[in-house]
Motif scaffolding. Structure first.
Motif, PDB file in Angstrom:
ATOM      1  N   LEU A 134       0.828  -1.207   0.000  1.00  0.00           N
ATOM      2  CA  LEU A 134       0.000   0.000   0.000  1.00  0.00           C
ATOM      3  C   LEU A 134       0.864   1.259   0.000  1.00  0.00           C
ATOM      4  O   LEU A 134       1.868   1.344   0.711  1.00  0.00           O
ATOM      5  CB  LEU A 134      -0.892  -0.002   1.246  1.00  0.00           C
ATOM      6  CG  LEU A 134      -1.817   1.202   1.443  1.00  0.00           C
ATOM      7  CD1 LEU A 134      -2.901   1.215   0.363  1.00  0.00           C
ATOM      8  CD2 LEU A 134      -2.463   1.146   2.826  1.00  0.00           C
ATOM      9  N   GLU A 135       0.484   2.228  -0.822  1.00  0.00           N
ATOM     10  CA  GLU A 135       1.099   3.551  -0.789  1.00  0.00           C
ATOM     11  C   GLU A 135       0.160   4.473  -0.020  1.00  0.00           C
ATOM     12  O   GLU A 135      -0.950   4.755  -0.468  1.00  0.00           O
ATOM     13  CB  GLU A 135       1.322   4.083  -2.206  1.00  0.00           C
ATOM     14  CG  GLU A 135       2.343   3.303  -2.998  1.00  0.00           C
ATOM     15  CD  GLU A 135       2.606   3.917  -4.355  1.00  0.00           C
ATOM     16  OE1 GLU A 135       3.418   4.868  -4.431  1.00  0.00           O
ATOM     17  OE2 GLU A 135       1.998   3.457  -5.332  1.00  0.00           O
ATOM     18  N   LEU A 136       0.594   4.919   1.153  1.00  0.00           N
ATOM     19  CA  LEU A 136      -0.263   5.716   2.013  1.00  0.00           C
ATOM     20  C   LEU A 136      -0.268   7.179   1.572  1.00  0.00           C
ATOM     21  O   LEU A 136       0.778   7.819   1.492  1.00  0.00           O
ATOM     22  CB  LEU A 136       0.210   5.609   3.465  1.00  0.00           C
ATOM     23  CG  LEU A 136       0.046   4.226   4.105  1.00  0.00           C
ATOM     24  CD1 LEU A 136       0.766   4.170   5.428  1.00  0.00           C
ATOM     25  CD2 LEU A 136      -1.425   3.888   4.285  1.00  0.00           C
ATOM     26  N   THR A 137      -1.456   7.703   1.290  1.00  0.00           N
ATOM     27  CA  THR A 137      -1.611   9.104   0.947  1.00  0.00           C
ATOM     28  C   THR A 137      -1.942   9.903   2.204  1.00  0.00           C
ATOM     29  O   THR A 137      -2.204   9.332   3.272  1.00  0.00           O
ATOM     30  CB  THR A 137      -2.754   9.285  -0.067  1.00  0.00           C
ATOM     31  OG1 THR A 137      -3.991   8.920   0.582  1.00  0.00           O
ATOM     32  CG2 THR A 137      -2.546   8.409  -1.290  1.00  0.00           C
ATOM     33  N   SER A 138      -1.955  11.218   2.084  1.00  0.00           N
ATOM     34  CA  SER A 138      -2.341  12.062   3.221  1.00  0.00           C
ATOM     35  C   SER A 138      -3.761  11.731   3.673  1.00  0.00           C
ATOM     36  O   SER A 138      -4.054  11.739   4.877  1.00  0.00           O
ATOM     37  CB  SER A 138      -2.243  13.543   2.836  1.00  0.00           C
ATOM     38  OG  SER A 138      -0.899  13.912   2.609  1.00  0.00           O
ATOM     39  N   HIS A 139      -4.630  11.428   2.710  1.00  0.00           N
ATOM     40  CA  HIS A 139      -6.009  11.052   3.058  1.00  0.00           C
ATOM     41  C   HIS A 139      -6.028   9.760   3.878  1.00  0.00           C
ATOM     42  O   HIS A 139      -6.761   9.656   4.875  1.00  0.00           O
ATOM     43  CB  HIS A 139      -6.831  10.871   1.781  1.00  0.00           C
ATOM     44  CG  HIS A 139      -8.232  10.408   2.014  1.00  0.00           C
ATOM     45  ND1 HIS A 139      -9.214  11.225   2.535  1.00  0.00           N
ATOM     46  CD2 HIS A 139      -8.829   9.189   1.830  1.00  0.00           C
ATOM     47  CE1 HIS A 139     -10.343  10.554   2.645  1.00  0.00           C
ATOM     48  NE2 HIS A 139     -10.133   9.320   2.222  1.00  0.00           N
ATOM     49  N   ASP A 140      -5.212   8.773   3.458  1.00  0.00           N
ATOM     50  CA  ASP A 140      -5.127   7.512   4.204  1.00  0.00           C
ATOM     51  C   ASP A 140      -4.662   7.761   5.632  1.00  0.00           C
ATOM     52  O   ASP A 140      -5.203   7.194   6.584  1.00  0.00           O
ATOM     53  CB  ASP A 140      -4.151   6.548   3.522  1.00  0.00           C
ATOM     54  CG  ASP A 140      -4.648   6.050   2.179  1.00  0.00           C
ATOM     55  OD1 ASP A 140      -5.852   5.806   2.049  1.00  0.00           O
ATOM     56  OD2 ASP A 140      -3.820   5.927   1.258  1.00  0.00           O
ATOM     57  N   ILE A 141      -3.632   8.589   5.780  1.00  0.00           N
ATOM     58  CA  ILE A 141      -3.071   8.870   7.097  1.00  0.00           C
ATOM     59  C   ILE A 141      -4.125   9.492   8.008  1.00  0.00           C
ATOM     60  O   ILE A 141      -4.276   9.097   9.174  1.00  0.00           O
ATOM     61  CB  ILE A 141      -1.843   9.791   6.976  1.00  0.00           C
ATOM     62  CG1 ILE A 141      -0.694   9.031   6.300  1.00  0.00           C
ATOM     63  CG2 ILE A 141      -1.404  10.302   8.350  1.00  0.00           C
ATOM     64  CD1 ILE A 141       0.455   9.910   5.863  1.00  0.00           C
ATOM     65  N   ARG A 142      -4.880  10.446   7.469  1.00  0.00           N
ATOM     66  CA  ARG A 142      -5.923  11.091   8.281  1.00  0.00           C
ATOM     67  C   ARG A 142      -6.993  10.084   8.690  1.00  0.00           C
ATOM     68  O   ARG A 142      -7.491  10.119   9.824  1.00  0.00           O
ATOM     69  CB  ARG A 142      -6.540  12.262   7.499  1.00  0.00           C
ATOM     70  CG  ARG A 142      -5.581  13.438   7.318  1.00  0.00           C
ATOM     71  CD  ARG A 142      -6.289  14.648   6.715  1.00  0.00           C
ATOM     72  NE  ARG A 142      -5.344  15.750   6.542  1.00  0.00           N
ATOM     73  CZ  ARG A 142      -4.695  16.018   5.426  1.00  0.00           C
ATOM     74  NH1 ARG A 142      -4.881  15.249   4.350  1.00  0.00           N
ATOM     75  NH2 ARG A 142      -3.850  17.034   5.356  1.00  0.00           N
ATOM     76  N   GLU A 178      -3.677  14.154  16.560  1.00  0.00           N
ATOM     77  CA  GLU A 178      -3.784  15.224  15.571  1.00  0.00           C
ATOM     78  C   GLU A 178      -2.408  15.824  15.252  1.00  0.00           C
ATOM     79  O   GLU A 178      -2.121  16.166  14.103  1.00  0.00           O
ATOM     80  CB  GLU A 178      -4.734  16.314  16.077  1.00  0.00           C
ATOM     81  CG  GLU A 178      -6.207  15.911  16.005  1.00  0.00           C
ATOM     82  CD  GLU A 178      -7.134  17.004  16.519  1.00  0.00           C
ATOM     83  OE1 GLU A 178      -6.632  17.961  17.160  1.00  0.00           O
ATOM     84  OE2 GLU A 178      -8.349  16.893  16.275  1.00  0.00           O
ATOM     85  N   THR A 179      -1.558  15.937  16.271  1.00  0.00           N
ATOM     86  CA  THR A 179      -0.205  16.444  16.046  1.00  0.00           C
ATOM     87  C   THR A 179       0.589  15.477  15.171  1.00  0.00           C
ATOM     88  O   THR A 179       1.351  15.895  14.289  1.00  0.00           O
ATOM     89  CB  THR A 179       0.523  16.645  17.388  1.00  0.00           C
ATOM     90  OG1 THR A 179      -0.213  17.579  18.182  1.00  0.00           O
ATOM     91  CG2 THR A 179       1.931  17.184  17.178  1.00  0.00           C
ATOM     92  N   ALA A 180       0.393  14.178  15.391  1.00  0.00           N
ATOM     93  CA  ALA A 180       1.075  13.173  14.567  1.00  0.00           C
ATOM     94  C   ALA A 180       0.652  13.293  13.110  1.00  0.00           C
ATOM     95  O   ALA A 180       1.492  13.196  12.203  1.00  0.00           O
ATOM     96  CB  ALA A 180       0.770  11.771  15.099  1.00  0.00           C
TER      97      ALA A 180
END
Length: 227
Positions: free
Chosen positions: A78-86, A213-215
């Motif tokens: 999997l390539e994690l995008t910013s959306h995935d991370i959130r 949220e900071t992470a």
């Protein structure tokens, strides 16, 4: 596939679950690149096992969301995008906040047992921060949160969190060269521990939210924009 060299042949006939567990650990340690194809035949040879067992193990990891199967192309990391991370961290916040409430309602004995385990992890984390062992820090970070959730004693919360923890470690390892706050990691986790120990439910819930949220901010802000 050079990354598979970190995999070790398992004693006897390895089950798909054992293969999945070992492969998952290699993935979260960064042995494979995001988007890299996972070669079934190479893994089977490396582990000295059948392709059927490897195929089943890969399917388990696809179900967890760590791997993705592309039609007529194979299985890829999997390539994690910013959306995935959130999404991952929003789900973590929901699970951890629920676990905190359950744990604090469970009684002082259960809280004390959990705090004792968490304190040992924080102490170890401080040692690894001192020597800047990022992989060890990433492992201990998730060990702290996984133990925190496990302290609630809810098997379904634990099962849900296992996948979130694996995905989170994949995210955290991407911070190795960019993370600006390594020195406050211990402080943040100690604060969570102190709030749990004192039974401060509202304060703990707010601290969990702020910590995660900071992470997300650290993980999704381009490096050149970081302070």
């Amino acid at each position: 596939m050079a990354a598979s060299e970190g995999l070790l042949a398992l004693e006897g006939r390895p089950t798909a679950q054992l293969i999945a567990d070992q492969l998952r650990e290699q993935i979260v340690q960064g042995a494979f690149r995001p988007g890299e194809q996972i070669n079934e035949s190479v893994l089977a040879s490396q582990l000295d096992t059948s392709r059927g067992s490897v195929r089943e193990a890969l399917q388990r990891l696809c179900q967890e969301g760590i791997l993705v199967r592309r039609h007529n192309k194979g299985v890829f990391l999997l390539e994690l995008t910013s959306h995935d991370i959130r999404e991952i961290y929003a789900a973590r916040q929901a699970v951890e906040s629920t676990a905190a409430a359950v744990l604090l309602d469970a009684g002082q004995d259960q809280v004390k047992d959990t705090c004792r385990e968490l304190q040992a992890i924080v102490t170890d984390m401080a040692k690894q921060v001192a020597v800047s062992d990022w992989q060890a820090i990433a492992r201990l970070d998730m060990e702290f949160h996984t133990s925190f959730v496990a302290g609630a004693g809810n098997t379904r919360l634990i099962r849900i969190y296992e996948t979130l923890a694996a995905e989170s470690r994949m995210c955290i390892l991407n911070l190795a060269v960019a993370y600006p706050r390594m020195d406050v990691l211990v402080q943040e986790h100690q604060m969570l521990l102190d709030l749990l120990e004192s039974g401060n439910k509202e304060g703990l819930d707010k601290a969990i939210k702020r910590h995660l949220e900071t992470a997300v901010e650290d993980l999704t802000t381009p490096r050149q924009d970081k302070p």
